[in-house]
Design an enzyme around this catalytic site. Sequence first.
Site, PDB file in Angstrom:
ATOM      1  N   LYS A   1       0.885  -1.172  -0.022  1.00  0.00           N
ATOM      2  CA  LYS A   1       0.069   0.122   0.101  1.00  0.00           C
ATOM      3  C   LYS A   1       0.830   1.259  -0.096  1.00  0.00           C
ATOM      4  CE  LYS A   1      -4.485  -1.898   1.269  1.00  0.00           C
ATOM      5  NZ  LYS A   1      -5.432  -2.130   2.068  1.00  0.00           N
TER       6      LYS A   1
ATOM      7  N   ARG B   1      -3.298 -10.272   4.531  1.00  0.00           N
ATOM      8  CA  ARG B   1      -3.735 -10.300   3.306  1.00  0.00           C
ATOM      9  C   ARG B   1      -2.719  -9.718   2.367  1.00  0.00           C
ATOM     10  NH1 ARG B   1      -6.073  -7.207  -0.512  1.00  0.00           N
ATOM     11  NH2 ARG B   1      -7.837  -7.866  -2.046  1.00  0.00           N
TER      12      ARG B   1
END
Length: 293
Positions: A229, A269
């Site tokens: 991210k 994840r």
Amino acid sequence: MPGPVDLARPAGLPDDLARLDRTLIMGVLNVTPDSFSDGGRYLDVAAAVAHGVRLRDQGADLIDVGGESTRPGAQRIAADLERERVLPVITELVDAGVRVSIDTMRAETAAAAVGAGACLVNDVSGGLADPDMHAAVAELGVPYVAMHWRAHSDRMEALAQYDDVVRDVVAELQARVSSAVDAGLPAERIVLDPGLGFAKDADHNWALLHELPQLLSLGLPVLIGASRKRFLGALLPGGDGQPRPVDQRDDATDAVTAIAAGLGVWGVRVHDVAASGDAVRVAAAWRRGRADG
Ligand code: PMM
């Protein structure tokens, strides 16, 4: 300190996943043209299935199949297009013996995916995007990830405003749990996710990671999705001062995996499942204080 066997885990998992004595590795498989990391690579069913099988072979316990991008600014797609993207992929992965979760905000897609063999519903909106979601998952009998979310991706950045991000996220997640329980979905089946990057700036994400023990202390299992991210890229600029590109954020992701698994999260994840798998095993041995379970 509790050992990894004491990690909180949701009720309703298949036995093989319920028995894991370490943090679960959820591999990301986005069947979309525009997800920020793997968008456009797996729109073709055969390519998507091959990637899902590869991730499983590299150590993913569960493959999270999504058909709708949630990257900042993304527009919604039609429900039938979402289902056309994910269902053939889920069916083939399940046929190949791969455990699959469905990443969707829609009750109808969740039900169709579970009908095709998915064993968990991962809802980035925590039920806010579809008022039927909680009752649908209650019926389906599978575990449910309720992620912290405030609005669809085209509006979320303006909503990155908090009095105290940790307190506010915890309170908003608790409200999602109450809503789910009111709809008949038992709290034991719910996993909490702070939703890193969703209506959050970099410092919000770091504050939430710093206070992960507070989220864990609520007693429900926790899933963390930090993989590749933007806040990781921004922390580690290259020589040109620009954020580290998406394809060079896996080491940072693995560091987050090690910390989160060490603190006792139920799942991570991630895109790069092999290295996160190593990090999870290191964290599990550290929690146990010995090599073997
Ligand atoms: N992040 C993305 C998509 N789905 N689901 C959960 N539970 N948690 C997350 O943090 C999360 C998610 C966006 O990342 P991607 O585009 O790489 O899938």
